[in-house]
Design a protein around this motif. Structure first.
Motif, PDB file in Angstrom:
ATOM      1  N   ASN A  51      -2.206   5.439 -13.549  1.00 53.27           N
ATOM      2  CA  ASN A  51      -2.562   4.881 -12.242  1.00 53.27           C
ATOM      3  C   ASN A  51      -3.356   3.588 -12.354  1.00 53.27           C
ATOM      4  O   ASN A  51      -3.162   2.677 -11.555  1.00 53.27           O
ATOM      5  CB  ASN A  51      -3.299   5.916 -11.392  1.00 53.27           C
TER       6      ASN A  51
ATOM      7  N   ARG B   8       2.025   1.769  -3.417  1.00 58.38           N
ATOM      8  CA  ARG B   8       0.903   2.243  -4.228  1.00 58.38           C
ATOM      9  C   ARG B   8       0.732   3.748  -4.051  1.00 58.38           C
ATOM     10  O   ARG B   8       0.527   4.485  -5.014  1.00 58.38           O
ATOM     11  CB  ARG B   8      -0.371   1.495  -3.822  1.00 58.38           C
TER      12      ARG B   8
ATOM     13  N   SER C 206      -5.093  -2.599 -12.383  1.00 57.67           N
ATOM     14  CA  SER C 206      -6.473  -3.040 -12.501  1.00 57.67           C
ATOM     15  C   SER C 206      -6.851  -3.416 -13.928  1.00 57.67           C
ATOM     16  O   SER C 206      -6.417  -2.783 -14.882  1.00 57.67           O
ATOM     17  CB  SER C 206      -7.403  -1.909 -12.036  1.00 57.67           C
TER      18      SER C 206
ATOM     19  N   TYR D 230      -6.898   9.915  -4.533  1.00 59.13           N
ATOM     20  CA  TYR D 230      -6.321   8.616  -4.174  1.00 59.13           C
ATOM     21  C   TYR D 230      -7.346   7.782  -3.404  1.00 59.13           C
ATOM     22  O   TYR D 230      -7.573   6.610  -3.727  1.00 59.13           O
ATOM     23  CB  TYR D 230      -5.046   8.752  -3.327  1.00 59.13           C
TER      24      TYR D 230
ATOM     25  N   ARG E 211     -11.671  -0.521  -6.182  1.00 59.40           N
ATOM     26  CA  ARG E 211     -11.846  -1.293  -4.950  1.00 59.40           C
ATOM     27  C   ARG E 211     -11.835  -2.795  -5.170  1.00 59.40           C
ATOM     28  O   ARG E 211     -11.132  -3.530  -4.486  1.00 59.40           O
ATOM     29  CB  ARG E 211     -13.147  -0.857  -4.279  1.00 59.40           C
TER      30      ARG E 211
ATOM     31  N   PHE F 185       1.217   6.667  -6.883  1.00 64.38           N
ATOM     32  CA  PHE F 185       0.123   7.595  -7.153  1.00 64.38           C
ATOM     33  C   PHE F 185       0.614   9.040  -7.076  1.00 64.38           C
ATOM     34  O   PHE F 185       0.301   9.862  -7.931  1.00 64.38           O
ATOM     35  CB  PHE F 185      -1.037   7.364  -6.176  1.00 64.38           C
TER      36      PHE F 185
ATOM     37  N   GLU G 277       0.832  -1.208   0.000  1.00 60.55           N
ATOM     38  CA  GLU G 277       0.000   0.000   0.000  1.00 60.55           C
ATOM     39  C   GLU G 277       0.868   1.260   0.000  1.00 60.55           C
ATOM     40  O   GLU G 277       0.547   2.237  -0.677  1.00 60.55           O
ATOM     41  CB  GLU G 277      -0.952   0.000   1.200  1.00 60.55           C
TER      42      GLU G 277
ATOM     43  N   ASP H 296     -10.197   6.739  -5.798  1.00 62.47           N
ATOM     44  CA  ASP H 296      -9.767   5.695  -6.734  1.00 62.47           C
ATOM     45  C   ASP H 296      -9.556   4.370  -6.010  1.00 62.47           C
ATOM     46  O   ASP H 296      -9.986   3.316  -6.474  1.00 62.47           O
ATOM     47  CB  ASP H 296      -8.460   6.096  -7.433  1.00 62.47           C
ATOM     48  N   ARG H 297      -8.885   4.425  -4.875  1.00 69.10           N
ATOM     49  CA  ARG H 297      -8.538   3.198  -4.141  1.00 69.10           C
ATOM     50  C   ARG H 297      -9.768   2.479  -3.604  1.00 69.10           C
ATOM     51  O   ARG H 297      -9.874   1.256  -3.682  1.00 69.10           O
ATOM     52  CB  ARG H 297      -7.579   3.557  -2.988  1.00 69.10           C
TER      53      ARG H 297
ATOM     54  N   THR I  57      -0.365   1.756 -10.790  1.00 66.14           N
ATOM     55  CA  THR I  57      -0.572   1.955  -9.354  1.00 66.14           C
ATOM     56  C   THR I  57      -1.590   0.968  -8.803  1.00 66.14           C
ATOM     57  O   THR I  57      -1.322   0.246  -7.850  1.00 66.14           O
ATOM     58  CB  THR I  57      -1.035   3.397  -9.068  1.00 66.14           C
ATOM     59  N   PHE I  58      -2.775   0.952  -9.421  1.00 69.08           N
ATOM     60  CA  PHE I  58      -3.830   0.062  -8.938  1.00 69.08           C
ATOM     61  C   PHE I  58      -3.813  -1.282  -9.655  1.00 69.08           C
ATOM     62  O   PHE I  58      -4.470  -2.218  -9.232  1.00 69.08           O
ATOM     63  CB  PHE I  58      -5.190   0.751  -9.069  1.00 69.08           C
TER      64      PHE I  58
ATOM     65  N   LEU J 236      -8.224  -4.318  -7.629  1.00 70.61           N
ATOM     66  CA  LEU J 236      -6.809  -4.072  -7.339  1.00 70.61           C
ATOM     67  C   LEU J 236      -5.968  -5.278  -7.721  1.00 70.61           C
ATOM     68  O   LEU J 236      -6.352  -6.420  -7.468  1.00 70.61           O
ATOM     69  CB  LEU J 236      -6.614  -3.798  -5.847  1.00 70.61           C
TER      70      LEU J 236
END
Length: 143
Positions: A60, A11, A67, A120, A129, A15, A8, A123-124, A64-65, A132
């Motif tokens: 991101n 991450r 996804s 952040y 959600r 971000f 995290e 988005d997170r 970052t995520f 990830l």
């Protein structure tokens, strides 16, 4: 630091770095449109903001995520965020700068910090959600 906390933290760092690059892009696009074309503030701002949001979202989502979420759905959720964030910060920023006579660059800095923090979290915990760490490179790392 546990592996989950470490992941995290990384991450968040990613971000922040991608958001900083988006901020540089936004200021660059704004300056180009404002100085070279000479448009008024609003078209320059909205085009620059749009370019930076697309840049930031793309990087991101991927890095970052990590996804594989439905991109149109995720973009729609980000658009909803900016439908609230943009008018609120524009009105608040104008009030602080024009009515209370705060320094415009201080106000812009506050808005950028507010943006990076709230986006952040949004988005997170909203946009990515449930998705990830679901993209192909992550799946390859897990095997």
């Amino acid at each position: 630091m546990t592996q989950k906390k470490n992941r995290e933290f990384r991450r968040i760092v990613k971000f922040v770095l991608f958001s900083a690059s988006a901020g540089i892009i936004e200021m660059g696009v704004f300056a180009l449109l404002n100085e070279l074309i000479g448009w008024s503030y609003w078209p320059c701002y909205l085009i620059a903001l749009t370019v930076s949001v697309v840049w930031n979202f793309t990087l991101n989502r991927r890095f970052t995520f990590r996804s594989t979420s439905n991109v149109p759905r995720a973009m729609a959720l980000v658009l909803l965020f900016y439908c609230v964030f943009t008018p609120v910060t524009t009105l608040l920023g104008n009030y602080l700068a024009e009515t209370l006579l705060w320094n415009e660059y201080l106000v812009t800095g506050i808005n950028m910090l507010l943006n990076i923090t709230t986006e952040y979290l949004y988005d997170r915990f909203v946009v990515f959600r449930k998705s990830l760490d679901t993209n192909t490179p992550v799946q390859k790392q897990k095997t």
